[in-house]
Design an enzyme around this catalytic site. Structure first.
Site, PDB file in Angstrom:
ATOM      1  N   ASP A  38       0.827  -1.203   0.000  1.00 42.45           N
ATOM      2  CA  ASP A  38       0.000   0.000   0.000  1.00 42.45           C
ATOM      3  C   ASP A  38       0.868   1.262   0.000  1.00 42.45           C
ATOM      4  O   ASP A  38       1.921   1.299  -0.639  1.00 42.45           O
ATOM      5  CB  ASP A  38      -0.912  -0.053   1.246  1.00 42.45           C
ATOM      6  CG  ASP A  38      -2.238   0.611   1.006  1.00 42.45           C
ATOM      7  OD1 ASP A  38      -2.251   1.842   0.961  1.00 42.45           O
ATOM      8  OD2 ASP A  38      -3.247  -0.089   0.838  1.00 42.45           O
TER       9      ASP A  38
ATOM     10  N   HIS B 202      -3.811   5.874   3.882  1.00 42.78           N
ATOM     11  CA  HIS B 202      -4.567   4.752   3.317  1.00 42.78           C
ATOM     12  C   HIS B 202      -4.038   3.400   3.806  1.00 42.78           C
ATOM     13  O   HIS B 202      -4.809   2.533   4.251  1.00 42.78           O
ATOM     14  CB  HIS B 202      -4.505   4.843   1.788  1.00 42.78           C
ATOM     15  CG  HIS B 202      -5.278   3.797   1.059  1.00 42.78           C
ATOM     16  ND1 HIS B 202      -4.700   2.633   0.602  1.00 42.78           N
ATOM     17  CD2 HIS B 202      -6.581   3.737   0.688  1.00 42.78           C
ATOM     18  CE1 HIS B 202      -5.616   1.908  -0.026  1.00 42.78           C
ATOM     19  NE2 HIS B 202      -6.765   2.546   0.012  1.00 42.78           N
TER      20      HIS B 202
ATOM     21  N   SER C 128     -11.234  -0.717  -1.044  1.00 43.77           N
ATOM     22  CA  SER C 128      -9.988  -0.695  -0.262  1.00 43.77           C
ATOM     23  C   SER C 128     -10.211  -1.174   1.159  1.00 43.77           C
ATOM     24  O   SER C 128      -9.335  -1.801   1.753  1.00 43.77           O
ATOM     25  CB  SER C 128      -9.429   0.735  -0.175  1.00 43.77           C
ATOM     26  OG  SER C 128      -8.583   1.025  -1.238  1.00 43.77           O
TER      27      SER C 128
END
Lengths: 90, 467
Positions: free
Chosen positions: B195, B248, B411
């Site tokens: 990520d 994220h 996600s």
């Protein structure tokens, strides 16, 4: 560096003026808040992968020479959406 | 009554009592046996089932469920459908908006679902009818009280335990609290979060971060040289520091394995696990295919070096196909590593418009559900190309700087599935990647909104996956 909405609009106007070789003052604008499907704001460049998280930002519509252009921005980036069939990160 | 008659009557009474007692014991044995065997029952049977406390949860989840699903032929108008249901003394419980003509019908007479199905199937207006099957919760889920972690914001984690908070649907969750009766995870299981990196200093993540063991040498690549990967890997800078600059990756890591039961913040699907942070996306949340490939290659290398990394969670993607990326994912699979990927957020059918890497072979593609068990309005789907669904709307997890934020996307659904895979691995350390995938797919909860949309038609269920 975190971009404000005003920063993003200014960056988009400047970019379009350069691409079209016109005065930035001749460009009309409208801006709205928007949620984009991913972290490339639904405007990924070729060979780019992005986080699949809904991302809040601004849709910037610019009008010049009788044509419409769409930029997408958030606090991290400004992108030109589907300009001559391609996306560009500014 | 003479003495002989009295003795005969007494003997008969004793025999009858013994027969009754034996029959009662038989019934108890039967119930005991059944309580240990999961079975599929029509929802109507559930409504009439025993009201004993050990199935109280099942009842609470199943009350008010419709009886049969009826698909009317195209062109049958709504008023005709309502006329038919009214004639049968039924009512339309729910209209499945994404599948025109599919109605969820509540039988007000509480008749046998098989009879109701036959009734509707005989109509010329009906394409098909079927009972609304529910998987019955087994003894593990019902006999013991579920585990409630001490993390103060657990009540906001509807994906793990949906009590109907904020107007959600009770039970529309992954049954985490029942899964934790079996295991809360293991620090022997390593999950690679591929990520934007991870904030490995976050107070709710730090105890569960992977560190390269002293007996495993630093990462060496012939082209890149030797990299001190004590904390993970940064493919952007070809360095050892995978610190997240976006948030994220930190969010995804928290979903898999924020430390549970520590009286801090939230809990991950795993209370204990090892998160291997890999950074290939920058502060903006995007990166290149080349760096993704480098990071996957790193995971394969570490696995070969002896790290028990068996799962890659990939909450990213794009529409450009890359043969090189496909090949390195295939290499991961051949090295017994499960690759879990986000289906994408463009509300499109991936069978027609593929999304990568989720559409490559040997990738477990994940769609997103909201707190009402509906496919998230943004989520991609695909009967052939999307395997499974998980909660992915308003998901609370860790963020940069010891913060917590709610985010939405496939996600967020992806690390839920990767986290359940890690729980399975904690219980079954030697399970193969094929067995792991099979177990995840075979244990989903059927969801009406997913029927005909994704391959399993179901939401991941951690408790069932551990049975």
């Amino acid at each position: 560096m975190s971009l404000s909405k005003e920063d993003a609009v200014e960056k988009a106007r400047k970019d379009l003026a350069q691409r079209l070789n016109i005065d930035a003052g001749a460009i009309k604008e409208s801006v709205e808040d928007a949620d984009f499907p991913d972290m490339a704001l639904g405007a990924a460049e070729d060979d780019e992968m992005s986080g699949q998280m809904i991302t809040s930002g601004w849709r910037i519509r610019l009008d010049a020479n009788g044509k419409n252009y769409e930029y997408r921005a958030d606090k991290n980036q400004v992108r030109l959406y589907k300009y001559k069939g391609r996306n560009y990160r500014i | 009554m003479n003495r002989n008659n009295f003795l005969i009557h007494l003997a008969l009474a004793i025999v009858l009592i013994l027969i009754a007692a034996f029959a009662g014991q038989l019934n108890k044995w039967r119930k005991d046996w059944k309580s240990h065997v999961p079975r599929v029952v029509p929802a109507a049977d559930k409504k009439r089932a025993s009201t004993s406390t050990d199935i109280a949860l099942a009842e609470s989840k199943l009350n008010a469920r419709p009886e049969v699903l009826v698909k009317f032929k195209p062109g049958v108008p709504l008023d005709a459908i309502e006329e038919i249901t009214s004639r049968f003394n039924d009512r339309v419980e729910d209209r499945i908006e994404n599948d025109p003509g599919l109605e969820s019908i509540d039988d007000l007479d509480n008749a046998d679902p098989a009879e109701t199905v036959a009734q509707y199937s005989a109509l010329p207006e009906v394409e098909y009818a079927e009972p609304n099957f529910e998987i019955e919760l087994d003894a593990v889920e019902t006999a013991l009280p579920p585990i409630h972690p001490s993390d103060p914001r657990f009540e906001d984690q509807w994906a793990l335990a949906n009590s109907g908070q904020r107007g959600g649907k009770q039970g529309a969750d992954i049954s985490a609290m029942h899964a934790w009766l079996t295991t809360t995870g293991s620090d022997k299981v390593v999950v690679a979060v591929l990520d934007s990196g991870v904030d490995y200093t976050h107070e709710d993540l730090a105890p569960n971060m992977w560190k390269r063991p002293a007996n495993i040498e630093a990462y060496h690549d012939d082209e890149l040289g030797t990299i001190d990967d004590e904390d993970g890997y940064n493919a952007i800078d070809n360095a050892g520091d995978p610190m997240d600059e976006n948030g994220h990756g930190t969010h995804c890591a928290g979903i898999i394995g924020a430390e549970g039961g520590n009286n801090v913040g939230i809990t991950g699907v795993n209370w204990k696990v090892r998160i291997m942070p890999l950074k290939f996306m920058n502060a903006g949340g995007f990166g290149t295919t080349k760096d993704a490939i480098e990071a996957i290659n790193y995971v394969i290398d570490r696995k070969k070096a002896g790290v028990n990394v068996r799962i890659i969670s990939a909450s990213w993607g794009g529409t450009q196909r890359s043969r090189a990326l496909q090949e390195v994912i295939q290499q991961a699979y051949e090295n017994d590593i499960l690759f879990v990927a986000a289906a994408g957020n463009s509300s499109v059918n991936n069978d027609r418009s593929p999304h990568y890497p989720s559409s490559y072979p040997n990738v477990l593609s994940v769609a997103a559900l909201d707190r009402h068990d509906q496919l998230a309005k943004f989520s991609n789907y695909g009967l052939k190309s999307v395997a499974i669904a998980a909660p992915g709307v308003d998901i609370l997890s860790t963020w940069l700087g010891n913060a917590y934020e709610e985010k939405s996307g496939t996600s967020m659904a992806t690390p839920v599935v990767a986290g359940v895979a890690a729980l399975i691995m904690a219980e079954n350390p030697r399970i193969s990647v094929d067995q792991l995938k099979k177990r995840l797919l075979a244990s989903t909860d059927p969801i009406i909104a997913l029927k005909g949309k994704i391959a399993t038609g179901g939401r991941v269920n951690a408790a069932k996956a551990l049975q």
